[in-house]
Structures are given as C-alpha cells and as structure tokens.
Write an enzyme that holds these catalytic residues in place. Sequence first.
Site, short mmCIF file in Angstrom:
data_model
loop_
_atom_site.label_atom_id
_atom_site.label_comp_id
_atom_site.label_asym_id
_atom_site.label_seq_id
_atom_site.Cartn_x
_atom_site.Cartn_y
_atom_site.Cartn_z
CD GLU A 77 51.05 42.00 43.95
OE1 GLU A 77 50.21 42.24 44.83
OE2 GLU A 77 50.75 41.65 42.79
CE LYS A 120 35.28 50.14 44.64
NZ LYS A 120 36.16 51.26 44.27
CD GLU A 133 41.59 36.65 37.66
OE1 GLU A 133 42.74 36.32 38.04
OE2 GLU A 133 40.97 36.02 36.79
CB CYS A 136 48.28 41.00 38.94
SG CYS A 136 47.47 40.89 37.35
P1 NAD Z 1 42.87 46.86 46.40
O1 NAD Z 1 42.55 45.51 46.87
O2 NAD Z 1 43.29 47.88 47.38
O3 NAD Z 1 41.62 47.50 45.64
C1 NAD Z 1 41.01 46.87 44.54
C2 NAD Z 1 39.57 47.35 44.46
O4 NAD Z 1 38.88 46.89 45.63
C3 NAD Z 1 39.38 48.85 44.44
O5 NAD Z 1 38.32 49.19 43.58
C4 NAD Z 1 39.02 49.18 45.88
O6 NAD Z 1 38.26 50.34 46.00
C5 NAD Z 1 38.22 47.96 46.26
N1 NAD Z 1 38.16 47.70 47.70
C6 NAD Z 1 39.06 48.07 48.65
N2 NAD Z 1 38.64 47.66 49.87
C7 NAD Z 1 37.46 47.03 49.70
C8 NAD Z 1 36.55 46.37 50.57
N3 NAD Z 1 36.78 46.30 51.89
N4 NAD Z 1 35.45 45.82 50.04
C9 NAD Z 1 35.20 45.86 48.71
N5 NAD Z 1 36.04 46.47 47.82
C10 NAD Z 1 37.16 47.04 48.32
O7 NAD Z 1 43.95 46.67 45.26
P2 NAD Z 1 44.69 47.78 44.38
O8 NAD Z 1 45.74 48.38 45.22
O9 NAD Z 1 43.70 48.69 43.73
O10 NAD Z 1 45.30 46.86 43.22
C11 NAD Z 1 46.50 46.22 43.37
C12 NAD Z 1 46.32 44.75 43.61
O11 NAD Z 1 45.50 44.17 42.60
C13 NAD Z 1 47.62 43.98 43.54
O12 NAD Z 1 47.71 43.08 44.60
C14 NAD Z 1 47.53 43.25 42.22
O13 NAD Z 1 48.32 42.10 42.14
C15 NAD Z 1 46.09 42.96 42.13
N6 NAD Z 1 45.70 42.69 40.74
C16 NAD Z 1 45.39 41.42 40.36
C17 NAD Z 1 45.06 41.14 39.04
C18 NAD Z 1 44.73 39.75 38.59
O14 NAD Z 1 44.12 39.61 37.54
N7 NAD Z 1 45.07 38.71 39.32
C19 NAD Z 1 45.03 42.16 38.11
C20 NAD Z 1 45.35 43.44 38.53
C21 NAD Z 1 45.67 43.70 39.85
#
Ligand code: NAD
Length: 454
Positions: A356, A154, A229, A263
């Site tokens: 963050e 997804k 992650e 991240c």
């Molecule tokens: P997010 O958590 O809002 O969304 C990430 C993904 O999860 C999206 O595909 C979203 O549609 C899905 N999602 C949202 N709610 C959900 C739920 N209730 N159940 C299942 N899936 C759901 O994050 P974002 O805003 O897209 O990304 C930013 C965040 O990602 C930051 O905190 C960043 O640090 C983190 N990040 C971490 C890494 C790593 O490798 N550690 C890498 C990239 C980004």
Amino acid sequence: MSLLDLVNPATEEPLGAVELLSAAQAAEAVGRAQAAFPGWRAVAPADRARLLRRFAAAVDAHREELAQLEVRNAGHPVTSARGEAAAVRDVLEYYAAAPERLFGRQIPVAGGLDVTFAEPLGVVGLIVPWNFPMPIASWGFAPALAAGNTVVLKPAELTPLTALRLAELARDAGIPDGVFQVLPGEGPVVGRLFVDDPRVRKVVFTGSTRVGKEIMAGAAAQVKRVTLELGGKSANIVFADADVARAAAAAPGAVFDNAGQDCCARSRILVQRTVFDEFCARLDEAVRAVRVGDPTREDTEVGPLISAAHRDRVAAFVPADAPVVSRGSAPSGPGFWFPPTVLAPGSATDRVCVEEVFGPVAVVLPFDDEADAVRLANDSEYGLSGSIWTGDVGRALRVSRAVEAGNLSVNSHSSVRYGTPFGGFKQSGLGRELGPDALAAFTEVKNVFFASGE
Ligand code: NAD
C-alpha cells in the site's frame, strides 16, 4: 505533559500545539467513561435518540467551521472537507434512529418465555488514523453511543483538531460529561492503554495492518472485542466490453482522491490487453487534468500529503528510473506535494504493485481474460475495496462474486455509504462498520429464559 506542534501540510505554517496525554491521564479519562456508563445506558431510548439528533444538528450548524479546520490540519480540499463534516452529521442522524429500534428477539421454547437483549458493552475505545479524521471517528462513535456505550476516542497525532471540536459540540448538545471524550495522544501510549486497560471493553481501530495486528494480539489477553479497518491495495478492473472512455475518466478520482491517502484507493488498475493502449492514452489525459493545489480553493481536487515524512515514504515508490506512464502536476514551494503518478511495472510482483503506497501513485497492468483479471485482483494480502467496469451484466455478477473484497462497485467507484456495511476481507480488517448491522458490533447478545412455573 508533552506538546506536539501541528503544521498545515499545504503551507508548512505552524497551527499551534496540542497537548498529548500521558497514559495516566488517559486512564483517568477511561475511569470517567466507566463512571458515566450506567447513567448513559439508563437514558430512555427516546431521550438518547433526541440527544444524538441534537449532536447531529450541532455538527450541521458548524459544518463550515469543521471543514475549515480540516483544510488547515489535514490539507483536504475544502469541497471534500465540507462533505466529510456533512458525513458526520449524516452518520449521527442515521444512528439516532437506533436506540428506539435496538430490538431483541422472542424465541419459542418450552416451559416459559425466552428473550434476547442487545446489551451495551461499556467503555469503547476508538483509535482513528489521520487520513479521514472526521468520518472515520463518526463511524465508531455514532453507533457506539446509540447502543448505550460510552466512548473514548484517540485521534491520530497529526490530526486531532476536528475530533476535539466534535467533543465540544457533543457537550454543547447535551451529551453528558464522560460519555464522549477525545484524548489526543501517541498511539503506543493512549492507543495502547485502550488495549491494555480492562475497563475498555472494545477497541475499534482504523489504521495500518501492522498496528492492527499488534492490537489484535494485545486484545487477545483479555478476549477484548475488536473491529479492525486496515490497509488496502484495491483493484480497478476494466474489461474491453466496458465504456472505456468513462472508465479512464473515472480512474484518477478513484486513486488520487485525498492524495491517494485512502484505504479504498483503487491503486491497481487492471485493464484488458485489447484496450490497454487506448485506456492508457485516455488515462494520461485524465491524470494531467487533475487539479492539485491550494486546498482552500473551491476548484481544487487534490491537496498535499499529510507530512514531509509521508511524502518521503511515497516518493520512495517512484525512483528516478520508475516506469512512469503518466504524471500530473503539483505545486512547488512550501507544502508536502506529490504529483499524481501512474506506473506500468513489468511485473505484478514489483513492490509498488504489492504494498500500500497511501499516496497518489497507481499502477496499470494488463490482463488477458476474466479468469486472469480475477487472479490478479485476488493476488493480494488485502481485500478492502475494488471496482469492475464492464457492459456485460453476467460478467459483472461473476466477477463481483469472485473478487475477495468487502466493498465493490460496478461501473462506478463508490465505497462508503453510511447505510451500507463497510469493511475488509483478508488482512484489510475484521468486522464491519456502518449500515443497519453496525449496532451488533457495539452490543452483546444476552439470552434470558423466564420459567412459566408450570
Ligand atoms: P497507523 O496504524 O500508523 O495509526 C493509526 C492510529 O493508530 C493512530 O491514531 C495512531 O496513533 C495509532 N497507533 C499507532 N501505534 C499504535 C499502537 N502501538 N497501539 C495503539 N494505537 C497505535 O496508521 P496511519 O498511518 O495513521 O493510517 C494509515 C493506514 O490506515 C493505512 O494503512 C490505511 O489503509 C489505513 N486505513 C484503513 C481504513 C479502513 O477503513 N480500512 C480507513 C482509513 C485508513
């Protein structure tokens, strides 16, 4: 069926609409993935390897197309986007070597033969964020497919285009139907289905710590495997014995790359007090030199933020009276722009030092000695990444062992290499991706004892 309109974040021009799948449609896709699993796991290792190499070759042949899609959909500078497409190829090539090397062990026991097998899990659900849509997807699907699992992916709502194209390239390369499917949809609908549907045996989630906790809690109901992650608030520690000019010149790239939507962003710059003023003066020069602008230009270093809503979130960290010590430039007019900004807060407990930002906002804080630096670096619920700048090898060793983070670099800002493990300590995540051990996250160890009949 619902449609989501996509927007180019650099121009605000519409990019067309993408269909968001319903939970029922996603469940059908999970059924197809489950049906495809026995056939895929039975593909001979050399043939599975060959298919993954073909998939890598297809990505390589379409690198420019994929890069241009990411420029339009995510606003990434074109040179970065090309690197991201190449990274997908590299990860596929790396794990294409795995099917023929997925060894078990033979363990000495009495009365027979004991061997272990690395069995695939079944259907693996990947949930990907919008910040690096291509590479992060490949960190999951390449080892998962190599180990014999089928994959449903997804993408983030805002950035589905490259993932959809990668699924087409996989099909063209001969990956069988149902083995690798991309399912655009909303997190709480399609992502949640991966957590709740017992046919999905593992969820690999990259995203915010808030949603990661929900996923972990949901997965507990089925003791479902998870790799998480999550977020970061990484430290860039600069000691007085470092090459201060080099450290200052490198600091903007470590936090403003991808407009800070990284991240691993080293968003807390910790500098030994005796060189603090010198560092800040040099940092200011470097920040002003960052080229923020049109991501289609070859010389652009930083593009826009992903959306208007995200820009508002980032801007809230920089109110009118914020203690700004350095500010770069950003275009005016259409696009979700925000200038690289460095703040010098009075206290390390200010919100901007703790949370963050996920945008081009860094803080710079002084420290007194090594112990103080380690204390400040570890004073975070996160532990993803970080850097240590020093000319003293012993100090580099001591501090890199003391900092609680999964990915550190000394006198550089490297974080992710496909051949080395990547993941977080503390609330930055659970498990590791990439590197030689990633296959373990996509297999179960099965132990079998064969009685010799004596
Ligand atoms: P997010 O958590 O809002 O969304 C990430 C993904 O999860 C999206 O595909 C979203 O549609 C899905 N999602 C949202 N709610 C959900 C739920 N209730 N159940 C299942 N899936 C759901 O994050 P974002 O805003 O897209 O990304 C930013 C965040 O990602 C930051 O905190 C960043 O640090 C983190 N990040 C971490 C890494 C790593 O490798 N550690 C890498 C990239 C980004």
